[in-house]
Design a protein around this motif. Structure first.
Motif, PDB file in Angstrom:
ATOM      1  N   UNK A   1     -10.054 -15.907 -37.189  1.00  0.00           N
ATOM      2  CA  UNK A   1      -9.669 -14.751 -36.250  1.00  0.00           C
ATOM      3  C   UNK A   1      -9.592 -13.465 -36.911  1.00  0.00           C
ATOM      4  N   UNK A   2     -10.540 -12.625 -36.789  1.00  0.00           N
ATOM      5  CA  UNK A   2     -10.527 -11.251 -37.858  1.00  0.00           C
ATOM      6  C   UNK A   2     -10.586 -10.106 -36.948  1.00  0.00           C
ATOM      7  N   UNK A   3      -9.502  -9.227 -37.195  1.00  0.00           N
ATOM      8  CA  UNK A   3      -9.413  -8.073 -36.360  1.00  0.00           C
ATOM      9  C   UNK A   3      -9.627  -6.840 -37.560  1.00  0.00           C
ATOM     10  N   UNK A   4     -10.387  -5.905 -37.035  1.00  0.00           N
ATOM     11  CA  UNK A   4     -10.913  -4.818 -37.797  1.00  0.00           C
ATOM     12  C   UNK A   4     -10.376  -3.564 -37.386  1.00  0.00           C
ATOM     13  N   UNK A   5      -9.511  -2.781 -38.271  1.00  0.00           N
ATOM     14  CA  UNK A   5      -9.108  -1.640 -37.796  1.00  0.00           C
ATOM     15  C   UNK A   5     -10.188  -0.395 -37.380  1.00  0.00           C
ATOM     16  N   UNK A   6     -10.052   0.468 -36.347  1.00  0.00           N
ATOM     17  CA  UNK A   6     -10.867   1.182 -35.912  1.00  0.00           C
ATOM     18  C   UNK A   6     -10.666   2.643 -36.832  1.00  0.00           C
ATOM     19  N   UNK A   7     -11.291   2.571 -38.183  1.00  0.00           N
ATOM     20  CA  UNK A   7     -10.993   3.553 -38.863  1.00  0.00           C
ATOM     21  C   UNK A   7     -12.418   3.732 -39.874  1.00  0.00           C
ATOM     22  N   UNK A   8     -12.299   5.112 -40.226  1.00  0.00           N
ATOM     23  CA  UNK A   8     -13.620   5.382 -41.108  1.00  0.00           C
ATOM     24  C   UNK A   8     -13.534   4.351 -42.471  1.00  0.00           C
TER      25      UNK A   8
ATOM     26  N   UNK B   1     -25.114 -15.308 -25.151  1.00  0.00           N
ATOM     27  CA  UNK B   1     -24.058 -14.613 -24.838  1.00  0.00           C
ATOM     28  C   UNK B   1     -23.880 -14.573 -23.491  1.00  0.00           C
ATOM     29  N   UNK B   2     -22.720 -14.230 -22.870  1.00  0.00           N
ATOM     30  CA  UNK B   2     -22.622 -14.231 -21.355  1.00  0.00           C
ATOM     31  C   UNK B   2     -23.206 -12.901 -20.872  1.00  0.00           C
ATOM     32  N   UNK B   3     -23.838 -13.181 -19.624  1.00  0.00           N
ATOM     33  CA  UNK B   3     -24.471 -12.085 -18.718  1.00  0.00           C
ATOM     34  C   UNK B   3     -23.641 -10.986 -18.637  1.00  0.00           C
ATOM     35  N   UNK B   4     -22.510 -11.347 -18.149  1.00  0.00           N
ATOM     36  CA  UNK B   4     -21.309 -10.243 -17.667  1.00  0.00           C
ATOM     37  C   UNK B   4     -20.186 -10.283 -18.678  1.00  0.00           C
ATOM     38  N   UNK B   5     -19.234  -9.314 -18.414  1.00  0.00           N
ATOM     39  CA  UNK B   5     -17.938  -9.323 -19.218  1.00  0.00           C
ATOM     40  C   UNK B   5     -17.268 -10.611 -18.758  1.00  0.00           C
ATOM     41  N   UNK B   6     -16.901 -11.279 -20.014  1.00  0.00           N
ATOM     42  CA  UNK B   6     -16.070 -12.463 -19.633  1.00  0.00           C
ATOM     43  C   UNK B   6     -14.733 -12.517 -20.588  1.00  0.00           C
ATOM     44  N   UNK B   7     -14.274 -11.471 -20.727  1.00  0.00           N
ATOM     45  CA  UNK B   7     -13.059 -11.267 -21.533  1.00  0.00           C
ATOM     46  C   UNK B   7     -11.745 -11.914 -20.883  1.00  0.00           C
TER      47      UNK B   7
ATOM     48  N   UNK C   1     -13.049  -8.903 -33.724  1.00  0.00           N
ATOM     49  CA  UNK C   1     -12.566  -7.956 -32.898  1.00  0.00           C
ATOM     50  C   UNK C   1     -12.202  -6.695 -33.378  1.00  0.00           C
ATOM     51  N   UNK C   2     -12.426  -5.576 -32.830  1.00  0.00           N
ATOM     52  CA  UNK C   2     -12.017  -4.243 -33.182  1.00  0.00           C
ATOM     53  C   UNK C   2     -10.572  -3.850 -32.679  1.00  0.00           C
ATOM     54  N   UNK C   3      -9.708  -3.459 -33.459  1.00  0.00           N
ATOM     55  CA  UNK C   3      -8.395  -3.272 -32.851  1.00  0.00           C
ATOM     56  C   UNK C   3      -7.973  -2.297 -31.704  1.00  0.00           C
ATOM     57  N   UNK C   4      -8.997  -1.390 -31.460  1.00  0.00           N
ATOM     58  CA  UNK C   4      -8.959  -0.399 -30.426  1.00  0.00           C
ATOM     59  C   UNK C   4     -10.235  -0.791 -29.672  1.00  0.00           C
ATOM     60  N   UNK C   5     -10.053  -0.388 -28.184  1.00  0.00           N
ATOM     61  CA  UNK C   5     -11.250  -0.425 -27.364  1.00  0.00           C
ATOM     62  C   UNK C   5     -11.951   1.059 -27.669  1.00  0.00           C
TER      63      UNK C   5
ATOM     64  N   UNK D   1     -14.508  -5.803 -28.050  1.00  0.00           N
ATOM     65  CA  UNK D   1     -13.947  -4.626 -27.608  1.00  0.00           C
ATOM     66  C   UNK D   1     -12.425  -4.454 -27.674  1.00  0.00           C
ATOM     67  N   UNK D   2     -11.716  -4.313 -28.537  1.00  0.00           N
ATOM     68  CA  UNK D   2     -10.218  -4.317 -28.305  1.00  0.00           C
ATOM     69  C   UNK D   2      -9.609  -5.725 -29.209  1.00  0.00           C
ATOM     70  N   UNK D   3      -8.309  -5.308 -29.687  1.00  0.00           N
ATOM     71  CA  UNK D   3      -7.614  -6.297 -30.428  1.00  0.00           C
ATOM     72  C   UNK D   3      -7.432  -7.753 -29.848  1.00  0.00           C
ATOM     73  N   UNK D   4      -7.584  -8.851 -30.692  1.00  0.00           N
ATOM     74  CA  UNK D   4      -7.319 -10.127 -30.339  1.00  0.00           C
ATOM     75  C   UNK D   4      -6.158 -10.602 -31.478  1.00  0.00           C
ATOM     76  N   UNK D   5      -4.943 -10.085 -31.141  1.00  0.00           N
ATOM     77  CA  UNK D   5      -4.016 -10.394 -32.137  1.00  0.00           C
ATOM     78  C   UNK D   5      -2.962 -11.106 -31.370  1.00  0.00           C
ATOM     79  N   UNK D   6      -2.002 -11.995 -32.274  1.00  0.00           N
ATOM     80  CA  UNK D   6      -1.010 -12.635 -31.755  1.00  0.00           C
ATOM     81  C   UNK D   6      -1.268 -13.440 -30.606  1.00  0.00           C
ATOM     82  N   UNK D   7      -0.608 -13.556 -29.492  1.00  0.00           N
ATOM     83  CA  UNK D   7      -0.960 -14.548 -28.437  1.00  0.00           C
ATOM     84  C   UNK D   7      -2.038 -14.101 -27.483  1.00  0.00           C
ATOM     85  N   UNK D   8      -2.970 -12.959 -27.951  1.00  0.00           N
ATOM     86  CA  UNK D   8      -4.055 -12.580 -27.407  1.00  0.00           C
ATOM     87  C   UNK D   8      -4.888 -13.757 -27.605  1.00  0.00           C
ATOM     88  N   UNK D   9      -4.728 -14.533 -28.785  1.00  0.00           N
ATOM     89  CA  UNK D   9      -5.761 -15.369 -29.039  1.00  0.00           C
ATOM     90  C   UNK D   9      -5.959 -16.531 -27.953  1.00  0.00           C
TER      91      UNK D   9
END
Ligand code: MN
Length: 260
Positions: free
Chosen positions: A165-172, A35-41, A125-129, A94-102
């Protein structure tokens, strides 16, 4: 089964640690992290061609690279690992990757690099940071991977890899309704650039945030995630606008040498 794990938030991000731990606990699974050493979002599929890449190993066994998400998967698959993994996974972002985020997502870019090498791949991805309910997201990711494990060797043998591409809601856990297959929605154009003055009096620019969802109707990732579903969107890489090939043919024909 051998699984290569990458991400774009960096090797120390809670998301990749949680994903690693959840997948490692699956029966008959070996996992390895590059994985990357630093944030590469938002580095998409970028490769580093004009500077050297160094690989180091952390105390927990994770290997990290001074490069992009795609760099990590690329060098892993072209020599670093010394074997061909059955699956490449990326995240948990850390956050959503939906739609054109991809298009921009380094999380998707890392998975896509595996896919381009003919290996089934999943971007999580989780849908919220903020890593809320990260344990739930990791459990849902592991549930999906476990379900797919038996099909992996055949997918590679038939040279029919896939990219999810999988997005998971931040829910219990109890509030996640299950998985739903969706298409990508669309966002508005991004927010305006942010202009600031540096301490030395120079003007600085910061890229603005992604806009709100524009196309979020039933059937899209945005819609399903908001309803509490984990979304699965199968992605393809061919950007050709196939429907518009006939539309552009007369333009090509009317230019010099056209129609020959
Ligand atoms: Mn990220």
């Amino acid at each position: 089964m051998k699984i290569l794990i990458a991400n774009d938030d960096g090797f120390q991000a809670p998301g990749i640690v949680a994903l690693h731990d959840a997948l490692k606990a699956l029966p008959d699974v070996e996992v390895e992290v590059v994985a990357p050493e630093h944030n590469n979002s938002a580095k998409s599929n970028a490769l580093t061609l004009h500077s050297p890449l160094y690989v180091h190993q952390a105390a927990n066994g994770f290997r990290y690279v001074n490069g992009t998400p795609a760099d990590c998967v690329h060098i892993a698959l072209t020599g670093l690992l010394g074997y061909r993994p059955d699956l490449v996974v990326s995240g948990i972002n850390n956050g959503a990757n939906m739609g054109d985020d991809t298009i921009y997502s380094g999380t998707v870019g890392a998975a896509m690099e595996g896919y381009l090498f003919g290996i089934p791949a999943i971007a999580f991805s989780q849908t919220e940071k903020g890593w809320k309910h990260l344990d739930v997201a990791a459990a849902k990711a592991a549930e999906l991977v476990q379900q797919l494990l038996p099909s992996l060797p055949e997918a590679q043998r038939r040279q029919e890899p896939w990219l999810l591409n999988v997005n998971i809601p931040c829910l219990p856990l109890a509030q996640i309704k299950g998985f739903k297959v969706t298409r990508l929605g669309r966002r508005h154009a991004a927010e305006p650039v942010i202009r600031q003055e540096s301490p030395r009096g120079e003007t600085m620019f910061w890229i603005g945030g992604a806009g709100p969802a524009r196309d979020d109707v039933d059937g899209t990732d945005f819609h399903a995630a908001l309803q509490g579903f984990a979304t699965i969107t199968p992605l393809q890489v061919d950007l050709t606008d196939h429907d518009r090939l006939p539309y552009w043919a007369p333009t090509a024909a009317s230019l010099s040498g056209g129609g020959a």
